[in-house]
Design an enzyme around this catalytic site. Structure first.
Site, short mmCIF file in Angstrom:
data_model
loop_
_atom_site.label_atom_id
_atom_site.label_comp_id
_atom_site.label_asym_id
_atom_site.label_seq_id
_atom_site.Cartn_x
_atom_site.Cartn_y
_atom_site.Cartn_z
N GLY A 30 1.01 10.06 1.52
CA GLY A 30 2.23 10.53 0.87
C GLY A 30 2.06 10.68 -0.61
O GLY A 30 0.94 10.84 -1.10
N VAL A 73 3.13 9.38 -4.65
CA VAL A 73 3.70 8.35 -5.51
C VAL A 73 4.32 9.05 -6.71
O VAL A 73 3.65 9.84 -7.39
CB VAL A 73 2.64 7.33 -5.97
CG1 VAL A 73 3.31 6.23 -6.79
CG2 VAL A 73 1.91 6.75 -4.78
N ASP A 117 -6.29 -7.75 1.83
CA ASP A 117 -7.06 -6.54 1.54
C ASP A 117 -7.34 -6.46 0.05
O ASP A 117 -7.03 -5.48 -0.61
CB ASP A 117 -6.28 -5.30 2.01
CG ASP A 117 -7.14 -4.05 2.00
OD1 ASP A 117 -8.39 -4.19 1.98
OD2 ASP A 117 -6.59 -2.94 1.98
#
Lengths: 321, 863
Positions: free
Chosen positions: B25, B27, B134
């Site tokens: 997507g 930002v 992560d």
């Protein structure tokens, strides 16, 4: 693929998604070896929309004669000239501003090819190597078609194919490695539908997905898959367990199909390539045809085979791959 | 950005720009109009937004909303409507740590500083029960101030067993090469897993490679992480302290139980190791490194400590005792080094024609400060504090809490000067050492370099400090010294000076002093006029300095001031934490933390912090700070007691006297206040004291004294319109209409910047006294529109409305003025007599102000 040309040396430089310039050869993407240039002098980066140039240097960077303020990003336009270190040096010219693109670079003649998901080298007709972007780990894998040997290639890695020496140029988009990305799907999640004519001369493959069917058209490599799929469905019918179904000796298979083993291999790779191109985020393609000690089988777990109008074979198994 | 493709708004956020666009997507950079802040909005592509992803994002929002830490990207909001699935986050203007490390050559100290910040962020997440899972360079952002922020907790997991485990179905999510063995095996993942990932990250940051060998394919990497023993950092060629290597090695142990116990512990260890790591770049060159923090010098090889250790020996023993009381940790003890607080006094100049050497003297003064700054484990006491203590009598060293005082004499004749540098210390501030240096009044940069080295020599420091000549030209330096010595008393000359500094910044971006001067002048202007434009410009200026000075405590101190002034307390605290890692002295950081509490209005916390600080060491300023906190808390007795304590250190300190005077004034003890001001005046004939005395005279209706004081104030600061206004008012009250008219015209005819609410309000006050009612009301309205919460505007409004007979409005404005902090007693000034006299308003006026009508200064003492 965006690129700049160094008017001093004439060399063309494709841009990585985050590309640095400077004097320090092993730290930057493009070494500019001039005394006035800082060790890391400037960076150009792709923000998903445009390419931004930022000066990081002591002496400065000039864009079309205008000195940039340090650290401030400035969008590049086609044909603009960039001076590193001093406005008196020969400039670099912005020659292309396309989105970043992984490319394969010939070290012999400087020609380059944009990379998609799957490539057969030197060509689709007589391929020796398969270069594919794995949806599992996001890395490029180079596979020798005849031996099945695989290695992972990184930015700048070189390899030889026939007499050509190639180099991989990776842009490494950060955005693309975002954790929340399209959930990769395994090829065996798709429903394979094989159709073949009554004389079995023409074979068509389509895949059923949630969002509709994907028609992969008529290809000769579909017949290899179809043939293996039949074997497997028959084994399943006769009650063999999931791990024993469908294995066919490579040489026997070649004979059954009237092909030599090398050509058989090539067809398998073409099938993979077609699937990789049709389904960008599909995983597990190297298991489309599974191999075990000189034998092969079809890796799909849900499929049907139609001959003419009649469904001759069908399998629906959740296979532990 | 192609505007047709992107929305103009998302819910209540105004979209400005695209920050990034990727597979999942876009930002956006957007503005939250209600809270007036910039935010980053991570929008997920519609076609990939399935239920799992939506849930995961919601989960991320929920987890992170609980966390408020400077090293973690703050999540504000989660949007899930028909049009958008999005996460609204703190906007971090900067880049990922991966990009940063590619663009900058960092020394080991900076790298360790990064690790310490990451460990802090992790510790905060772990303490909230969240495992990141992560951790990698791409998931760490670095802002322009060098503050690191962990982000992308997309697959983070709460340790709370009641929270649905969303990530179970993809046990192997995360980046393969940064996974712990237990994570790869799909086993229970705890904080230890992040510590393993931290170990890998430490390798990447410190050595630029992977401890399990460089990536030959992800599957092979997994294989290696599971089965191979990583290379030990202690066995590499890296020039790092053995303790650090062992610490990192211990993070990479396969069994999570054998790894260090927590990220907080890890963070503390790193903090302790920081002073040990070299800030030398490996390899050639130092001058080219733009990131090199200003004036840092090679790590100390301490012969200078041998001498001082006797002095500090005793306090070290105390420190040991204190530590054992809390938790015995030999590692932490070993590396706690005492910091010397050094005060530099402005050089004394002896010359037949002092004006000729004033730039040289200014240059030497800067050089001495810079020399001290460059010393290891030393702390330069703020020149402002030293300067005010110097004018306040008493022992300077004691007043500012110094360990060492550096004083200097310059005796100059013709073009030669002799610099005598003295080190004073001990109970009686006796001269311990001296050295002399000949200087030529020619090249001021050379003077600076010599002065700087003279300090280092006197203090037996090895090596040399970075000479200023590397960052600024002689011409610019000379101009800088002239600008620095300018008296700035009006906004026009301030703006001119700022313009000149902006031009200089383009020529000499690495000359940090110009940012400091820019900030000093801007902040002074901001304080007197609260013009947002000035603050914005200052921020822009500092952003230009950002990448060059991300490690400079001095620059971060300016950011702290900005955050404090703009009431952004979270950022203020964040900047203190960052500075503490960069080597901010606890003595300073404690004060800053207390200042934040003061600004927040939590006077109890501020009193506690200021008192705690006084246990470390004492100074005039420290007692005065405490006094101010008590005064703000309404505790007059403690306030007075602490000012008096402060006055023991600097008996003639103006600020302490002023504080005392305003305490008297506010409690209605005008005669004591007046006495106090007269006492200050005897030592410091400064303009603010004349102003206060003038106002006191007005309160006493002694108009001729008022005229006298305000005339003197105006003479000292002719461009200050407020004094003309007061003077006009005083003449008017004394019946000298002609003189009054002249002063009012003077105020009314000035050009006032549109955004300057205070000066507009002065004009309105002048015009109303000149009888120009409509013009006055118009300008007043403008001032109210600019800033209705400005004290001058509220005060002027009360005056103007009472003058036009609108008593209700006037009373309302008095109420407002009192709310925003104007002392009630000021409404006993003659302008408000009319409210006292009118039957319509007298009762409410008395209620609001607590004054008794008719007002008499003697009676009010009972308040």
């Amino acid at each position: 693929m965006a690129q700049m040309r160094d008017l001093g040396s004439g060399r063309v430089q494709p841009l990585r998604a985050h590309h640095t310039f400077g004097r320090l050869q092993d730290q930057v993407d493009s070494c500019v070896d001039l005394a006035a240039v800082s060790r890391i002098h400037a960076a150009i980066e792709w923000n998903g929309v445009s390419w931004l140039l930022r000066d990081l240097s002591r002496n400065g960077t000039w864009l079309d004669g205008e000195k940039l303020s340090t650290g401030e990003p400035c969008a590049l336009k086609l044909g603009q000239k960039v001076h590193f270190g001093s406005p008196d040096q020969m400039p670099w010219v912005v020659e292309s501003l396309e989105a970043p693109q992984d490319i394969l670079f010939s070290l012999q003649d400087g020609s380059n090819y944009s990379l998609q998901n799957y490539h057969l080298l030197p060509d689709d007709e007589k391929p020796e190597l398969a270069l594919s972007l794995s949806a599992e780990d996001g890395q490029w894998h180079l596979e020798d078609i005849s031996t099945g040997e695989t290695r992972v290639l990184r930015h700048g890695d070189k390899f030889r194919c026939q007499s050509q020496l190639w180099q991989l140029f990776l842009v490494e988009q950060i955005a693309a490695t975002e954790q929340v990305s399209i959930k990769p799907r395994h090829f065996s999640d798709f429903d394979f539908r094989f159709e073949t004519s009554l004389d079995e001369e023409n074979s068509r493959l389509s895949l059923c997905t949630d969002s509709g069917d994907i028609d992969l058209g008529e290809r000769s490599h579909h017949y290899v898959l179809l043939h293996l799929a039949r074997h497997r469905a028959e084994d399943a019918q006769s009650g063999l367990d999931i791990n024993s179904q469908g294995w066919v000796d490579t040489e026997i298979l070649a004979k059954e199909l009237g092909l030599d083993a090398g050509h058989l291999n090539i067809l398998i790779f073409r099938a993979r390539k077609q699937l990789a191109e049709a389904l960008p985020a599909v995983t597990g393609l190297n298991k489309l045809i599974q191999r075990m000690r000189g034998r092969l089988r079809f890796g799909g777990s849900r499929y049907s085979v139609c001959k003419g109008a009649e469904v001759t074979h069908r399998l629906d198994a959740t296979v532990d791959l | 950005m192609n505007s047709s493709e992107h929305p103009k708004t998302i819910e209540n956020y105004r979209v400005h720009d695209v920050i990034g666009q990727g597979g999942m997507g876009v930002v956006y950079l957007a503005e939250d109009d209600r809270l007036q802040r910039q935010v980053a909005i991570k929008c997920i592509n519609e076609h990939i937004a399935d239920e799992v992803l939506t849930e995961r994002l919601r989960h991320e929002a929920q987890l992170l909303a609980q966390l408020n830490h400077p090293n973690i990207v703050q999540v504000y909001d989660f949007i899930d409507n028909q049009d958008n699935l999005a996460l609204v986050m703190e906007y971090v203007e900067g880049r990922t740590l991966r990009q940063y490390l590619r663009e900058n050559l960092c020394d080991q100290k900076q790298k360790l500083l990064f690790l310490a910040q990451i460990a802090d962020g992790l510790a905060a997440a772990h303490n909230a029960g969240i495992v990141h899972r992560d951790l990698k360079l791409d998931n760490i952002l670095i802002n322009r101030q060098g503050l690191l922020k962990l982000t992308d907790f997309g697959i983070a997991k709460s340790q709370d067993p009641n929270v649905t485990n969303l990530t179970q179905h993809d046990a192997v999510s995360g980046s393969y090469s940064a996974m712990s063995p237990e994570q790869i095996r799909g086993e229970k993942v705890g904080p230890g897993s992040d510590l393993f990932a931290f170990g890998i990250l430490a390798w990447r940051i410190l050595l630029g490679r992977h401890p399990f060998g460089d990536e030959a394919g992800q599957l092979l990497m997994i294989e290696k992480i599971l089965n191979n023993t990583p290379q030990r950092m202690s066995e590499t060629e890296a020039d790092l302290p053995a303790e650090l290597c062992q610490l990192i090695d211990s993070l990479l142990i396969k069994d999570p139980k054998q790894r260090p116990s927590s990220a907080s512990w890890l963070a503390r260890q790193l903090q302790v190791l920081l002073p040990q790591v070299s800030d030398e770049l490996s390899g050639e060159m130092t001058a080219h490194n733009i990131l090199r923090s200003d004036f840092n010098i090679p790590s100390p090889k301490v012969n200078y400590w041998g001498r001082i250790s006797k002095v500090v020996g005793f306090s070290l023993v105390l420190a040991v005792v204190a530590y054992i009381g809390i938790r015995f940790n030999p590692l932490e003890l070993l590396f706690k080094q005492p910091v010397m607080h050094i005060a530099v006094v402005e050089p004394e100049l002896e010359a037949s024609d002092p004006a000729q050497f004033k730039d040289l003297k200014a240059s030497v003064f800067l050089a001495l400060q810079d020399g001290v700054r460059s010393l290891p484990n030393s702390h330069l006491i703020s020149p402002g504090e030293v300067n005010s203590a110097r004018r306040s009598g008493g022992k300077l060293g004691t007043a500012v809490g110094a360990d060492i005082v550096l004083s200097s004499q310059l005796s100059c004749e013709q073009q030669r000067c002799q610099l005598t540098l003295s080190e004073l210390s001990g109970d009686r501030w006796a001269v311990q050492q001296q050295n002399r240096q000949a200087l030529l009044n020619k090249k001021l940069l050379e003077v600076h370099g010599r002065g700087q080295e003279a300090v280092r020599k006197l203090m037996s420091a090895s090596g040399t400090a970075m000479p200023l000549v590397e960052v600024v030209s002689e011409a610019d330096y000379q101009q800088f010294l002239e600008l620095k010595q300018l008296q700035i008393d009006d906004s026009k000359s301030a703006l001119e000076l700022l313009d000149k500094l902006e031009a200089m910044q383009r020529r000499a971006p690495r000359f940090w002093r110009l940012y400091q001067l820019y900030a000093d002048v801007s902040l002074q202007q901001y304080r007197s006029q609260s013009s947002e434009v000035i603050l914005t410009k200052l921020q822009e200026m500092l952003n230009k300095a950002g990448p060059l000075f991300s490690q400079s405590v001095d620059l971060h101190k300016i950011w702290f001031d900005i955050y404090l002034l703009s009431k952004d307390y979270n950022k203020a605290v964040g900047s203190i934490e960052l500075m503490s890692k960069l080597s901010l002295d606890p003595w300073d950081s404690e004060r800053m933390l207390a200042q934040v509490e003061m600004a927040r209005g939590d006077t109890t916390a501020a009193i506690e912090k200021f008192s705690k600080r006084l246990q470390l060491r004492s100074s005039s300023q420290a007692y005065r700070d405490l006094a101010e906190a008590y005064w703000k808390a309404g505790n007059k007795e403690e306030a007075v007691a602490n000012v008096q304590e402060s006055l023991k250190y600097s008996p003639e300190d103006m600020q302490s006297h002023s504080l005392l005077a305003s305490i008297f004034m506010a409690s209605g003890d005008f005669s004591a206040a007046k006495e106090m001001y007269l006492e200050i005046l005897a030592k410091h004939p400064v303009v603010s004291v004349y102003e206060s005395l003038g106002l006191l005279a007005l309160l006493e209706r002694d108009y001729s004294s008022a005229i006298d004081y305000f005339s003197k104030a105006k003479r000292l600061k002719p461009k200050e319109r407020l004094y003309s206004l007061y003077l006009g008012d005083s003449y008017l009250l004394a019946g000298n209409l002609q003189a009054a008219q002249a002063e009012f015209e003077n105020v009314a005819s000035f050009d006032v910047a549109e955004g300057n609410a205070s000066e507009l309000s002065y004009q309105a006050r002048s015009l109303i006294q000149m009888g120009e009612t409509m013009a006055s009301l118009r300008i007043l309205q403008k001032a109210q529109a600019v800033d209705a919460s400005n004290k001058s505007v509220a005060f002027a409004s009360a005056i103007v409305y009472s003058k036009v007979g609108n008593y209700d409005s006037s009373l309302l404005w008095i109420e407002t003025a009192i709310d925003i902090g104007i002392q009630k007693n000021w409404f006993a000034l003659p302008w408000f007599d009319v409210l006292c006299k009118s039957e319509k308003s007298v009762k409410e006026f008395e209620d609001i102000t607590g004054l008794n009508c008719p007002f008499s200064p003697l009676k009010s003492a009972a308040l």
